[in-house]
Each structure stands twice: as C-alpha cells, then as structure tokens.
Enzyme design. Structure first.
Site, PDB file in Angstrom:
ATOM      1  N   TRP A  20      69.275  10.530 117.673  1.00  0.00           N
ATOM      2  CA  TRP A  20      69.285   9.109 117.283  1.00  0.00           C
ATOM      3  C   TRP A  20      68.020   8.812 116.485  1.00  0.00           C
ATOM      4  O   TRP A  20      66.922   9.132 116.936  1.00  0.00           O
ATOM      5  CB  TRP A  20      69.333   8.220 118.539  1.00  0.00           C
ATOM      6  CG  TRP A  20      69.376   6.747 118.213  1.00  0.00           C
ATOM      7  CD1 TRP A  20      69.957   6.175 117.135  1.00  0.00           C
ATOM      8  CD2 TRP A  20      68.809   5.679 118.990  1.00  0.00           C
ATOM      9  NE1 TRP A  20      69.805   4.797 117.188  1.00  0.00           N
ATOM     10  CE2 TRP A  20      69.101   4.470 118.311  1.00  0.00           C
ATOM     11  CE3 TRP A  20      68.087   5.628 120.188  1.00  0.00           C
ATOM     12  CZ2 TRP A  20      68.684   3.224 118.782  1.00  0.00           C
ATOM     13  CZ3 TRP A  20      67.680   4.392 120.661  1.00  0.00           C
ATOM     14  CH2 TRP A  20      67.982   3.199 119.964  1.00  0.00           C
ATOM     15  N   ASP A  44      72.344  16.626 121.202  1.00  0.00           N
ATOM     16  CA  ASP A  44      73.034  15.359 121.472  1.00  0.00           C
ATOM     17  C   ASP A  44      73.228  14.597 120.156  1.00  0.00           C
ATOM     18  O   ASP A  44      72.253  14.247 119.495  1.00  0.00           O
ATOM     19  CB  ASP A  44      72.210  14.508 122.445  1.00  0.00           C
ATOM     20  CG  ASP A  44      72.959  13.246 122.812  1.00  0.00           C
ATOM     21  OD1 ASP A  44      73.790  13.296 123.737  1.00  0.00           O
ATOM     22  OD2 ASP A  44      72.738  12.207 122.148  1.00  0.00           O
ATOM     23  N   TYR A  49      75.055   7.609 114.545  1.00  0.00           N
ATOM     24  CA  TYR A  49      73.717   7.983 114.060  1.00  0.00           C
ATOM     25  C   TYR A  49      73.727   8.314 112.560  1.00  0.00           C
ATOM     26  O   TYR A  49      72.668   8.408 111.942  1.00  0.00           O
ATOM     27  CB  TYR A  49      73.129   9.164 114.844  1.00  0.00           C
ATOM     28  CG  TYR A  49      73.013   8.960 116.346  1.00  0.00           C
ATOM     29  CD1 TYR A  49      73.038   7.678 116.901  1.00  0.00           C
ATOM     30  CD2 TYR A  49      72.879  10.037 117.211  1.00  0.00           C
ATOM     31  CE1 TYR A  49      72.948   7.496 118.272  1.00  0.00           C
ATOM     32  CE2 TYR A  49      72.780   9.863 118.585  1.00  0.00           C
ATOM     33  CZ  TYR A  49      72.832   8.591 119.107  1.00  0.00           C
ATOM     34  OH  TYR A  49      72.737   8.419 120.465  1.00  0.00           O
ATOM     35  N   LYS A  77      79.666  11.125 120.422  1.00  0.00           N
ATOM     36  CA  LYS A  77      80.061   9.859 121.063  1.00  0.00           C
ATOM     37  C   LYS A  77      81.018   9.055 120.175  1.00  0.00           C
ATOM     38  O   LYS A  77      80.862   9.013 118.959  1.00  0.00           O
ATOM     39  CB  LYS A  77      78.820   9.019 121.367  1.00  0.00           C
ATOM     40  CG  LYS A  77      77.723   9.815 122.057  1.00  0.00           C
ATOM     41  CD  LYS A  77      76.541   8.993 122.502  1.00  0.00           C
ATOM     42  CE  LYS A  77      75.410   9.900 122.958  1.00  0.00           C
ATOM     43  NZ  LYS A  77      74.530  10.367 121.854  1.00  0.00           N
ATOM     44  N   HIS A 110      80.490   5.583 123.802  1.00  0.00           N
ATOM     45  CA  HIS A 110      79.085   5.243 123.564  1.00  0.00           C
ATOM     46  C   HIS A 110      78.639   3.987 124.333  1.00  0.00           C
ATOM     47  O   HIS A 110      77.526   3.883 124.799  1.00  0.00           O
ATOM     48  CB  HIS A 110      78.861   5.062 122.055  1.00  0.00           C
ATOM     49  CG  HIS A 110      77.490   5.393 121.597  1.00  0.00           C
ATOM     50  ND1 HIS A 110      77.235   6.019 120.394  1.00  0.00           N
ATOM     51  CD2 HIS A 110      76.286   5.196 122.165  1.00  0.00           C
ATOM     52  CE1 HIS A 110      75.928   6.171 120.249  1.00  0.00           C
ATOM     53  NE2 HIS A 110      75.328   5.674 121.306  1.00  0.00           N
ATOM     54  N   SER A 257      63.135  14.367 118.311  1.00  0.00           N
ATOM     55  CA  SER A 257      62.022  14.563 117.389  1.00  0.00           C
ATOM     56  C   SER A 257      62.533  15.312 116.175  1.00  0.00           C
ATOM     57  O   SER A 257      63.457  16.122 116.280  1.00  0.00           O
ATOM     58  CB  SER A 257      60.875  15.345 118.030  1.00  0.00           C
ATOM     59  OG  SER A 257      59.837  15.512 117.078  1.00  0.00           O
TER      60      SER A 257
HETATM   61  P1  A2P Z   1      59.195  12.177 115.664  1.00  0.00           P
HETATM   62  O1  A2P Z   1      60.680  12.361 115.571  1.00  0.00           O
HETATM   63  O2  A2P Z   1      58.625  11.591 114.414  1.00  0.00           O
HETATM   64  O3  A2P Z   1      58.487  13.438 116.095  1.00  0.00           O
HETATM   65  P2  A2P Z   1      62.701   9.100 122.554  1.00  0.00           P
HETATM   66  O4  A2P Z   1      63.447  10.406 122.624  1.00  0.00           O
HETATM   67  O5  A2P Z   1      62.168   8.640 123.861  1.00  0.00           O
HETATM   68  O6  A2P Z   1      63.516   8.031 121.879  1.00  0.00           O
HETATM   69  O7  A2P Z   1      61.438   9.338 121.618  1.00  0.00           O
HETATM   70  C1  A2P Z   1      61.578   9.657 120.257  1.00  0.00           C
HETATM   71  C2  A2P Z   1      60.335   9.255 119.514  1.00  0.00           C
HETATM   72  O8  A2P Z   1      59.203   9.913 120.093  1.00  0.00           O
HETATM   73  C3  A2P Z   1      60.355   9.640 118.068  1.00  0.00           C
HETATM   74  O9  A2P Z   1      59.731   8.587 117.353  1.00  0.00           O
HETATM   75  C4  A2P Z   1      59.539  10.920 117.996  1.00  0.00           C
HETATM   76  O10 A2P Z   1      58.879  11.035 116.766  1.00  0.00           O
HETATM   77  C5  A2P Z   1      58.537  10.714 119.124  1.00  0.00           C
HETATM   78  N1  A2P Z   1      58.177  11.955 119.816  1.00  0.00           N
HETATM   79  C6  A2P Z   1      58.984  12.992 120.127  1.00  0.00           C
HETATM   80  N2  A2P Z   1      58.317  13.940 120.796  1.00  0.00           N
HETATM   81  C7  A2P Z   1      57.059  13.496 120.942  1.00  0.00           C
HETATM   82  C8  A2P Z   1      55.899  14.038 121.539  1.00  0.00           C
HETATM   83  N3  A2P Z   1      55.917  15.233 122.133  1.00  0.00           N
HETATM   84  N4  A2P Z   1      54.760  13.302 121.487  1.00  0.00           N
HETATM   85  C9  A2P Z   1      54.742  12.084 120.889  1.00  0.00           C
HETATM   86  N5  A2P Z   1      55.813  11.515 120.304  1.00  0.00           N
HETATM   87  C10 A2P Z   1      56.960  12.213 120.319  1.00  0.00           C
END
Ligand code: A2P
Length: 304
Positions: A20, A44, A49, A77, A110, A257
């Site tokens: 997402w 996922d 998305y 979904k 969803h 991420s």
């Molecule tokens: P990015 O994709 O730019 O790395 P969630 O899964 O809770 O929704 O979190 C997703 C968000 O957290 C995205 O903005 C992602 O950024 C960021 N993120 C993912 N892994 C980490 C990490 N290990 N440390 C800090 N931020 C993270």
C-alpha cells in the site's frame, strides 16, 4: 520463515512485504529485492493500490531466477465497488491477469461495505458521504467462496472486519475466513479483537505494523521513547521491535517499504526475542488510536 497455520490447513509466512502506497516505478524493484535478496516469501497486494501490473512484471523476473510460484504466498483484495456478485469473479480475474498469476494464495474482502460501482473507486455524495450499493456482505461472500471452488484462490478472508461483522459472516459462511487483516501496532493493539478472532480460528494480519509513518509522521510508534529504549537494549531498530512484538503475539505483519535497506532491516527479526517486561511495556502504549480511519475519507463512522 516462521509461518502461521490457517484454519484450512495451509500456512502463511508471519512476515510479508506490504505494498500500500508503494509507488509505481518503485514497487517492482522492491518486490524483486525483497524476494531475491532479503528472503521474503509473502507479498501483500490489493487492486486498489494501483500497482499490481508492475508487481506482476517483477514476479515474472523472480520466477526466471528459479523461485517457484508455490514458494511465495501472495494476497490480494477485492475492492468495495466490486461487491456485486456479478463483478467479483471479474475483479479477481483482473488481479490475476495484472499479477500474471494462475491463482492467489489469499483473497480478502478489503472492507465490509459495498460502494456504488460507476463513479470511481470512492464515490462520495454532495455531502462527502460515501455512496453505498445495496449488496449484503452475504452475497459477496458467497461469490468469494465460488472463487475457491473454481481454484482462482486457495483461501479467502476479510479485512477491516469488526467482531460483529465476523459473527454475522460466520452464520452463513460455508468456507470460513482464514484471516482478518486489520490495523495493528502498539498505539492500536486491539487485544480483544485478536483474542476473539483467534477463538474463532481466524488469524490476524497487521497492516500498518509500524504505525504507518507516512500518515503518522512523528506520531508513529517508531518514535515512542519506550520503543526506542527497548531497541537500544537489543541493539535493534524501533521498526524491528514493533515487528518482533507482532510476531510474538502470533500476528502476521506486512510492513511496507520500497527502500532496500529498510526491506532488509524489517526482515531481520528472527534472531532475538523480547522478554515479558518489554512486551508489557509495549502493550501499555495502546491508545486505541487509528491512523487509517474511513470516517475521514468516506464520512461514515465505520468503526464506531
Ligand atoms: P519507505 O517505503 O519510504 O521505506 P507501515 O507498514 O506501518 O504502513 O509503514 C510504512 C512506512 O514506514 C513507509 O513510509 C516506509 O517508508 C516506512 N518504513 C518502512 N520500514 C521502515 C523502517 N525500518 N524504519 C523506518 N521507516 C520505515
């Protein structure tokens, strides 16, 4: 990879890559990196998305590297405008076509609400309230069951379902949902809903397990001082502590991420264990706070 047993005797890896808000142009490389370099075995996805085509192209490259389809658990979904039984199979087929797959491991409803189909993905009336379609969840679920019977999907489940919605669904479900995917992180730990779902043999997937930093900013639990303190103690990052907390609650987590370093970091959570005191400290952070709340988008108090 540690896995959770589902109520239909299949297994689901406890950690997956969320997609997402994974931007087109970035998501494909993230998928390839996650599977080929960081050992992820669970992705996922969701039609809404808007990135399943690119994910499908990346998966083709993954298969060419010798990874077998059955090694990767793939979820998608059904969007809310597709609840009408006439549209469910077509929506699933479109996802399969975009992802270039013959089957999904898991297909989720969803949200437990049907939207009017012909005015975009989130049709609002002039007062900013979502326009619903008169389709009972039961009708949609019956079509979801047909997808299992036709081998389009191995398992079906729900997302964003409350306990009351699940109780209703279980009255008529011939195939039980294996999963309820909900927002779970230390600020919204939903202990009672987890207990209830597990009692009914429905497992949980945590979306926004890091507290969705892209929506939450500095309010994300990544910045909570107790989390940072525990991270220091284990020489881990805050993100790794939040994911470990989820794993120790036997809740599947799908951190999103598109940054290779973070994708790898989020996978390195199987070499330590939080002690009871740490778990209690993290549990104490609950505020029943949602970062993902349709009341803001659709003008309806969905979770109230
Ligand atoms: P990015 O994709 O730019 O790395 P969630 O899964 O809770 O929704 O979190 C997703 C968000 O957290 C995205 O903005 C992602 O950024 C960021 N993120 C993912 N892994 C980490 C990490 N290990 N440390 C800090 N931020 C993270």
């Amino acid at each position: 990879m540690q896995a959770i047993n589902l109520n239909n005797n299949t297994k689901m890896p406890i950690l997956g890559l969320g997609t997402w808000k994974s931007d087109p142009g970035k998501v494909g490389a993230a998928i390839e990196y996650a599977i080929l370099e960081a050992g992820y075995r669970h992705i996922d996805c969701a039609a809404i998305y808007g990135n399943e085509k690119e994910i499908g192209e990346a998966l083709q490259k993954v298969w060419k590297q010798g990874i077998k389809r059955e090694e990767i658990f793939i979820t998608s979904k059904l969007w809310n405008t597709k609840h009408n039984p006439e549209r469910v199979e077509a929506a699933c087929r479109k996802t399969l076509e975009d992802l270039q797959l013959e089957y999904l491991d898991l297909y989720l409803m969803h949200w437990g609400i049907a939207f009017e189909p012909d005015r975009g993905n989130e049709p609002l009336d002039k007062n900013g309230v979502i326009k619903t379609e008169n389709i009972p969840t039961r009708k949609t679920w019956e079509s979801m069951q047909t997808l299992v019977n036709k081998d389009f999907v191995k398992s079906i489940g729900v997302a964003n379902f409350t306990a009351a919605m699940i109780i209703d669904l279980l009255n008529y479900a011939k195939i039980k949902p294996v999963i309820n995917q909900i927002e779970l992180h230390p600020y919204n730990s939903q202990l009672e809903l987890i207990k209830f779902c597990k009692y009914k043999d429905i497992e949980l997937t945590a979306y926004s397990p890091l507290g969705n930093p892209s929506l939450a900013g500095n309010m994300s639990p990544l910045n909570a001082p107790p989390i940072q303190k525990i991270a220091k103690k284990y020489k881990k990052t805050s993100a790794q502590i939040l994911l470990r907390w989820s794993i120790e609650r036997e809740v599947i987590a799908i951190p999103k991420s598109t940054t290779p370093k973070r994708i790898k970091e989020n996978s390195e959570v199987f070499d330590f264990k939080l002690d009871q005191k740490d778990l209690e400290q993290i549990n104490a952070l609950n505020q029943n706070h949602r970062f993902v709340n349709p009341a803001d988008w659709w003008g309806i108090p969905y979770f109230s």
